[in-house]
Write a protein that holds these residues in place. Structure first.
Motif, PDB file in Angstrom:
ATOM      1  N   ARG A   1       0.818  -1.215   0.000  1.00 50.79           N
ATOM      2  CA  ARG A   1       0.000   0.000   0.000  1.00 50.79           C
ATOM      3  C   ARG A   1       0.854   1.267   0.000  1.00 50.79           C
ATOM      4  N   SER A   2       2.045   1.187   0.576  1.00 46.98           N
ATOM      5  CA  SER A   2       2.904   2.372   0.643  1.00 46.98           C
ATOM      6  C   SER A   2       3.321   2.851  -0.739  1.00 46.98           C
ATOM      7  N   HIS A   3       3.148   2.000  -1.744  1.00 46.61           N
ATOM      8  CA  HIS A   3       3.491   2.379  -3.116  1.00 46.61           C
ATOM      9  C   HIS A   3       2.276   2.326  -4.040  1.00 46.61           C
ATOM     10  N   GLY A   4       1.083   2.412  -3.451  1.00 44.59           N
ATOM     11  CA  GLY A   4      -0.134   2.543  -4.246  1.00 44.59           C
ATOM     12  C   GLY A   4      -0.750   1.260  -4.734  1.00 44.59           C
ATOM     13  N   LEU A   5      -0.213   0.109  -4.324  1.00 51.36           N
ATOM     14  CA  LEU A   5      -0.789  -1.168  -4.731  1.00 51.36           C
ATOM     15  C   LEU A   5      -1.902  -1.582  -3.770  1.00 51.36           C
ATOM     16  N   ALA A   6      -2.837  -2.374  -4.270  1.00 47.32           N
ATOM     17  CA  ALA A   6      -3.937  -2.854  -3.434  1.00 47.32           C
ATOM     18  C   ALA A   6      -3.538  -4.178  -2.792  1.00 47.32           C
ATOM     19  N   ALA A   7      -3.708  -4.251  -1.478  1.00 49.55           N
ATOM     20  CA  ALA A   7      -3.347  -5.475  -0.756  1.00 49.55           C
ATOM     21  C   ALA A   7      -4.372  -5.713   0.337  1.00 49.55           C
ATOM     22  N   ARG A   8      -4.655  -6.963   0.616  1.00 48.61           N
ATOM     23  CA  ARG A   8      -5.607  -7.270   1.662  1.00 48.61           C
ATOM     24  C   ARG A   8      -5.039  -8.304   2.633  1.00 48.61           C
ATOM     25  N   TYR A   9      -5.609  -8.301   3.821  1.00 53.22           N
ATOM     26  CA  TYR A   9      -5.249  -9.226   4.894  1.00 53.22           C
ATOM     27  C   TYR A   9      -6.168 -10.436   4.790  1.00 53.22           C
ATOM     28  N   VAL A  10      -5.589 -11.642   4.823  1.00 52.60           N
ATOM     29  CA  VAL A  10      -6.371 -12.865   4.672  1.00 52.60           C
ATOM     30  C   VAL A  10      -6.187 -13.736   5.911  1.00 52.60           C
ATOM     31  N   SER A  11      -7.294 -14.220   6.459  1.00 47.97           N
ATOM     32  CA  SER A  11      -7.224 -15.137   7.598  1.00 47.97           C
ATOM     33  C   SER A  11      -7.733 -16.509   7.185  1.00 47.97           C
ATOM     34  N   GLY A  12      -7.176 -17.544   7.801  1.00 47.15           N
ATOM     35  CA  GLY A  12      -7.604 -18.891   7.465  1.00 47.15           C
ATOM     36  C   GLY A  12      -6.745 -19.926   8.143  1.00 47.15           C
ATOM     37  N   TYR A  13      -6.478 -21.003   7.415  1.00 49.19           N
ATOM     38  CA  TYR A  13      -5.729 -22.123   7.966  1.00 49.19           C
ATOM     39  C   TYR A  13      -4.715 -22.619   6.946  1.00 49.19           C
ATOM     40  N   LEU A  14      -3.638 -23.198   7.463  1.00 50.06           N
ATOM     41  CA  LEU A  14      -2.618 -23.803   6.609  1.00 50.06           C
ATOM     42  C   LEU A  14      -2.458 -25.258   7.018  1.00 50.06           C
ATOM     43  N   ALA A  15      -2.706 -26.146   6.079  1.00 46.40           N
ATOM     44  CA  ALA A  15      -2.534 -27.571   6.358  1.00 46.40           C
ATOM     45  C   ALA A  15      -1.046 -27.879   6.386  1.00 46.40           C
ATOM     46  N   THR A  16      -0.576 -28.378   7.509  1.00 44.07           N
ATOM     47  CA  THR A  16       0.842 -28.663   7.662  1.00 44.07           C
ATOM     48  C   THR A  16       1.082 -30.166   7.644  1.00 44.07           C
ATOM     49  N   ASP A  17       2.164 -30.557   7.020  1.00 42.02           N
ATOM     50  CA  ASP A  17       2.521 -31.977   6.945  1.00 42.02           C
ATOM     51  C   ASP A  17       3.462 -32.320   8.090  1.00 42.02           C
ATOM     52  N   PRO A  18       3.297 -33.491   8.726  1.00 40.05           N
ATOM     53  CA  PRO A  18       4.167 -33.878   9.841  1.00 40.05           C
ATOM     54  C   PRO A  18       5.557 -34.276   9.343  1.00 40.05           C
ATOM     55  N   PRO A  19       6.563 -34.293  10.232  1.00 42.36           N
ATOM     56  CA  PRO A  19       7.897 -34.758   9.845  1.00 42.36           C
ATOM     57  C   PRO A  19       7.834 -36.209   9.375  1.00 42.36           C
ATOM     58  N   PRO A  20       8.782 -36.634   8.543  1.00 39.20           N
ATOM     59  CA  PRO A  20       8.784 -38.025   8.056  1.00 39.20           C
ATOM     60  C   PRO A  20       8.750 -39.031   9.204  1.00 39.20           C
ATOM     61  N   GLY A  21       7.850 -39.990   9.090  1.00 28.71           N
ATOM     62  CA  GLY A  21       7.759 -41.030  10.107  1.00 28.71           C
ATOM     63  C   GLY A  21       6.925 -40.665  11.314  1.00 28.71           C
ATOM     64  N   LYS A  22       6.403 -39.428  11.346  1.00 22.59           N
ATOM     65  CA  LYS A  22       5.602 -38.997  12.490  1.00 22.59           C
ATOM     66  C   LYS A  22       4.135 -38.874  12.097  1.00 22.59           C
ATOM     67  N   GLU A  23       3.239 -39.126  13.047  1.00 22.15           N
ATOM     68  CA  GLU A  23       1.808 -38.971  12.789  1.00 22.15           C
ATOM     69  C   GLU A  23       1.397 -37.517  13.019  1.00 22.15           C
ATOM     70  N   ARG A  24       0.326 -37.129  12.337  1.00 18.09           N
ATOM     71  CA  ARG A  24      -0.212 -35.793  12.571  1.00 18.09           C
ATOM     72  C   ARG A  24      -0.711 -35.693  14.007  1.00 18.09           C
ATOM     73  N   MET A  25      -0.504 -34.521  14.604  1.00 14.57           N
ATOM     74  CA  MET A  25      -0.979 -34.285  15.960  1.00 14.57           C
ATOM     75  C   MET A  25      -2.264 -33.468  15.887  1.00 14.57           C
ATOM     76  N   VAL A  26      -3.344 -34.028  16.393  1.00 12.48           N
ATOM     77  CA  VAL A  26      -4.625 -33.326  16.371  1.00 12.48           C
ATOM     78  C   VAL A  26      -4.495 -32.055  17.206  1.00 12.48           C
ATOM     79  N   GLY A  27      -4.894 -30.947  16.631  1.00 12.12           N
ATOM     80  CA  GLY A  27      -4.826 -29.680  17.346  1.00 12.12           C
ATOM     81  C   GLY A  27      -3.501 -28.966  17.195  1.00 12.12           C
ATOM     82  N   ALA A  28      -2.560 -29.576  16.454  1.00 13.19           N
ATOM     83  CA  ALA A  28      -1.239 -28.965  16.313  1.00 13.19           C
ATOM     84  C   ALA A  28      -1.258 -27.791  15.353  1.00 13.19           C
ATOM     85  N   ASP A  29      -2.194 -27.770  14.425  1.00 15.54           N
ATOM     86  CA  ASP A  29      -2.304 -26.652  13.499  1.00 15.54           C
ATOM     87  C   ASP A  29      -2.864 -25.434  14.228  1.00 15.54           C
TER      88      ASP A  29
END
Length: 304
Positions: A200-228
């Motif tokens: 915006r400081s240079h006249g471009l249009a930008a917006r703030y986005v909220s949501g979620y990012l699906a993360t992959d667990p380390p190799p050999g590890k199970e996903r942890m519920v609630g870790a995201d």
């Protein structure tokens, strides 16, 4: 536009917020942005919000930016309030930007009433202002004259990621962009707001986005519920083809992870700033002197 191309991913999202109080709450008003959006590239297959204790009144509405907000009023006395959003969402893999306006000079992407009437608002500073001389100078290092918009945003994204340290608890939702610049640390919400302010400081249009990012667990590890966790990123407006489209498109970029938003990103809401789309806000009536809040988010992949 972003469309289906055979690489869609489906996620089951659970977002639970638990409030605990040291004394009875006699009345609790809440407003939630927990309903993922629908747009080309993302489809909301199912959604529900559960509130415990059961509200005596609730409603659903749409704000000025098209986000879905849910209102509730709990009148039963309680010392614990639990709000849970559950969604099933499908997200497409974005198409690669090999040509078009995103590859043109960034100066050509400044919106006007003729080229992007709905984007003009997103090029304006906030009140109170967030754009400082330091923000403008920092952005100018990437927004050099004649550089393509995509190249400039790519470099800015990388620089924010490298120059600012992610430190949980180092800021609050009311921390100013100038303070984050001074301390050089923050969380995803702060880095998204820096990206927005820089453009915006240079006249471009930008917006703030909220949501979620699906993360992959380390190799050999199970996903942890609630870790995201809830996530936030920025998006820059790109004009449509000359003479054909005054709507244009938005390209999401994530300074926290130094990448562009792809099929792992679930969009819930967008606005000019965090204050437009907080996951939950409300007012309570109580004599409680102490309270705690616990947030648990799980983004689980589902076979399509």
């Amino acid at each position: 536009m972003i469309g289906r191309n055979g690489s869609a991913r489906r996620y089951r999202v659970q977002h639970r917020t638990t409030y605990c109080y040291s004394d009875d709450v006699t009345s609790s008003y809440g407003r939630a942005y927990l309903t993922p959006r629908e747009f080309p590239g993302q489809r909301l297959l199912s959604h529900d919000i559960h509130v415990d204790p059961l509200p005596s009144d609730r409603s659903i509405g749409t704000d000025v930016y098209g986000n879905t907000s849910s209102y509730f009023h709990v009148t039963a006395e309680h010392r614990k309030l639990v709000v849970t959003g559950e969604s099933l969402v499908e997200v497409d893999k974005p198409e690669r930007l090999t040509a078009g306006p995103a590859r043109q000079p960034w100066e050509d992407a400044r919106p006007t009433g003729a080229t992007g009437p709905l984007a003009v608002e997103f090029a304006l500073d906030l009140r109170p202002p967030e754009i400082t001389p330091e923000v403008t100078a920092y952005a100018a290092e990437s927004l050099t004259p004649g550089r393509s918009l995509l190249d400039a945003v790519t470099e800015l994204n990388t620089r924010i990621h490298a120059d600012f340290t992610y430190r949980s608890g180092s800021t609050t939702v009311s921390t100013k962009v100038a303070d984050v610049f001074a301390e050089r640390e923050g969380v995803c919400q702060d880095f998204a707001r820096i990206g927005v302010a820089c453009l915006r400081s240079h006249g471009l249009a930008a917006r703030y986005v909220s949501g979620y990012l699906a993360t992959d667990p380390p190799p050999g590890k199970e996903r942890m519920v609630g870790a995201d966790a809830t996530h936030a990123w920025s998006a820059v407006w790109v004009p449509g083809e000359a003479g054909h489209d005054r709507t244009g498109r938005w390209i999401g970029f994530d300074p926290t992870n130094d990448q562009f938003a792809d099929e792992r990103y679930v969009t819930v809401a967008w606005g000019r700033d965090y204050a437009d789309v907080p996951p939950l806000r409300g007012i309570i009536y109580t004599d409680a002197r102490e309270s705690t809040i616990t947030v648990s988010v799980d983004v689980a992949p589902v076979e399509v």
